[in-house]
Design an enzyme around this catalytic site. Structure first.
Site, PDB file in Angstrom:
ATOM      1  N   TRP A  14      23.948  11.351  50.885  1.00  0.00           N
ATOM      2  CA  TRP A  14      23.000  10.263  51.084  1.00  0.00           C
ATOM      3  C   TRP A  14      21.945  10.629  52.123  1.00  0.00           C
ATOM      4  CZ3 TRP A  14      20.341   7.278  48.685  1.00  0.00           C
ATOM      5  CH2 TRP A  14      19.953   5.972  49.038  1.00  0.00           C
ATOM      6  N   LYS A 109      27.760   1.972  55.036  1.00  0.00           N
ATOM      7  CA  LYS A 109      28.310   0.714  54.521  1.00  0.00           C
ATOM      8  C   LYS A 109      29.787   0.605  54.837  1.00  0.00           C
ATOM      9  CE  LYS A 109      24.953   0.836  50.732  1.00  0.00           C
ATOM     10  NZ  LYS A 109      24.734   0.988  49.278  1.00  0.00           N
ATOM     11  N   LYS A 195      31.496  -4.541  48.716  1.00  0.00           N
ATOM     12  CA  LYS A 195      31.439  -4.123  47.310  1.00  0.00           C
ATOM     13  C   LYS A 195      32.259  -2.861  47.088  1.00  0.00           C
ATOM     14  CE  LYS A 195      28.465  -0.623  48.153  1.00  0.00           C
ATOM     15  NZ  LYS A 195      28.518   0.788  47.736  1.00  0.00           N
ATOM     16  N   THR A 252      28.119   0.213  41.984  1.00  0.00           N
ATOM     17  CA  THR A 252      29.298   0.870  42.542  1.00  0.00           C
ATOM     18  C   THR A 252      30.528   0.676  41.663  1.00  0.00           C
ATOM     19  OG1 THR A 252      28.359   0.338  44.707  1.00  0.00           O
ATOM     20  CG2 THR A 252      30.569   1.231  44.695  1.00  0.00           C
ATOM     21  N   VAL A 283      34.365  11.134  51.854  1.00  0.00           N
ATOM     22  CA  VAL A 283      34.788   9.846  52.389  1.00  0.00           C
ATOM     23  C   VAL A 283      34.770   8.777  51.294  1.00  0.00           C
ATOM     24  CG1 VAL A 283      34.189   8.004  54.015  1.00  0.00           C
ATOM     25  CG2 VAL A 283      33.995  10.406  54.705  1.00  0.00           C
ATOM     26  N   GLU A 285      34.699   5.018  51.469  1.00  0.00           N
ATOM     27  CA  GLU A 285      34.518   3.968  52.470  1.00  0.00           C
ATOM     28  C   GLU A 285      35.335   2.708  52.180  1.00  0.00           C
ATOM     29  OE1 GLU A 285      33.283   4.136  55.296  1.00  0.00           O
ATOM     30  OE2 GLU A 285      31.566   5.510  55.370  1.00  0.00           O
TER      31      GLU A 285
END
Length: 339
Positions: A14, A109, A195, A252, A283, A285
């Site tokens: 990202w 996030k 989410k 997502t 990762v 999240e």
């Protein structure tokens, strides 16, 4: 606009994709990472093959292992690191920041499990107010892989100070990335974090072979839970109908690009959480956020049965199929809620 040097902290997928957006917009971008091989590859080959294979990076992007070098000449710092590292990196950043206050833009996030703090709150708690001109959240339905391919994407810049949100909007917006603004920071961060939990559930549902009906129900009722907690935390319910709410949830829960969906899919097919995390290599999240939200919802007495079930699959050894049976067998209720 005047050309700026912008630091992006985090040379993962990202952070690298957003660095590409900034470079496309004519900015000088310095990526800060913590792996010598990755920073060398970015500088020497203009690639970040581990995170974005086959993508050629603009030559105006360079990388460094030195946080001091990354931020020394910038007026804007983009924080694109895993939420588990947010507090540690912000402590380092606070010690390193000098000169005029910097505008901090975070794109991470999640919710901190120990404190139930949103990421902007973690940043604010660690970085001296005199060293920052503001904090803006940049979030929305966006896979790094597609942003790096310059596919059409929309994001939202959120800040209590709308002028700061508009400044970030101006820096990032281009023909491939459309950026909106919003003043509801709480809603933007809660939507973006929670989410990921529902996406784990969507992956579990697909791994169990339940099909589209089940996933549509999970997403819809999952958004009801996200909104329920968000409103209790002070956000505007309308935010959850936007990019950082339903938009981020859709992308997502439905894409193979989603780490959370992929992790849930493996769980649904019978793998343990340890096996899943080891095989992912990146990762996830939603796992950390599920732990945080479970405790937070209990503290606020907020009913979040889907999130609770996913937490129990992750951390209490509940069989995914049994979790679904439990959810389907709950007492009947009306759908519409008043917020």
């Amino acid at each position: 606009m005047t050309k700026k040097q912008i630091a992006v902290l985090g040379a993962g997928s990202w952070g690298t994709a957003l660095a590409m957006v900034l470079a496309d917009n004519g900015e000088d971008v310095l990526l800060w990472g913590n792996h010598q091989a990755i920073t060398d590859e970015i500088n020497q080959s203009h690639k970040n093959a581990h995170y974005l294979p086959e993508i050629e990076l603009p030559k105006s992007i360079s990388a460094t292992l030195s946080l001091e070098e990354a931020i020394s000449k910038t007026e804007m710092v983009v924080i694109a690191i895993p939420t588990s590292a947010m507090r540690t990196v912000c402590k380092q950043l606070n010690e390193t920041l000098t000169g005029a206050p910097k505008l901090l833009v975070h794109v991470s996030k999640g919710i901190e499990p120990e404190t139930n703090l949103r990421m902007s709150e973690v940043i604010a708690s660690e970085i001296d107010p005199a060293k920052r001109s503001g904090i803006v959240v940049l979030s929305g339905p966006s896979h790094a892989e597609e942003v790096a391919l310059r596919h059409p994407t929309t994001l939202c810049a959120s800040s209590k100070d709308l002028a700061l949100a508009e400044k970030v909007q101006d820096v990032f917006i281009n023909n491939n990335l459309r950026v909106y603004t919003n003043e509801d920071v709480v809603g933007a961060e809660i939507g973006g974090a929670l989410k990921n939990i529902i996406a784990l559930g969507a992956g579990i549902s697909d791994g169990l072979g339940y099909g589209d009906n089940a996933k549509a129900a999970l997403m819809t009722r999952g958004m009801a839970e996200i909104t329920r907690l968000g409103v209790a935390a002070g956000s505007d319910p309308q935010t959850f109908y936007g990019l950082t709410g339903i938009g981020d949830l859709i992308v997502t829960c439905t894409s193979v690009h989603s780490r959370n969906w992929r992790a849930g899919n493996m769980l649904g097919k019978g793998k343990s959480l340890d096996e899943v995390l080891e095989s992912m290599g990146m990762v996830v999240e939603g796992v950390r956020t599920a732990k945080a939200v479970n405790g937070w919802a209990e503290k606020l007495n907020i009913d979040m049965p889907i999130s609770k079930a996913i937490y129990e699959v992750l951390f209490a050894g509940k069989d995914p199929g049994e979790a679904v049976d439990m959810l389907m067998g709950r007492k009947k209720k009306v759908e519409k809620e008043k917020f």
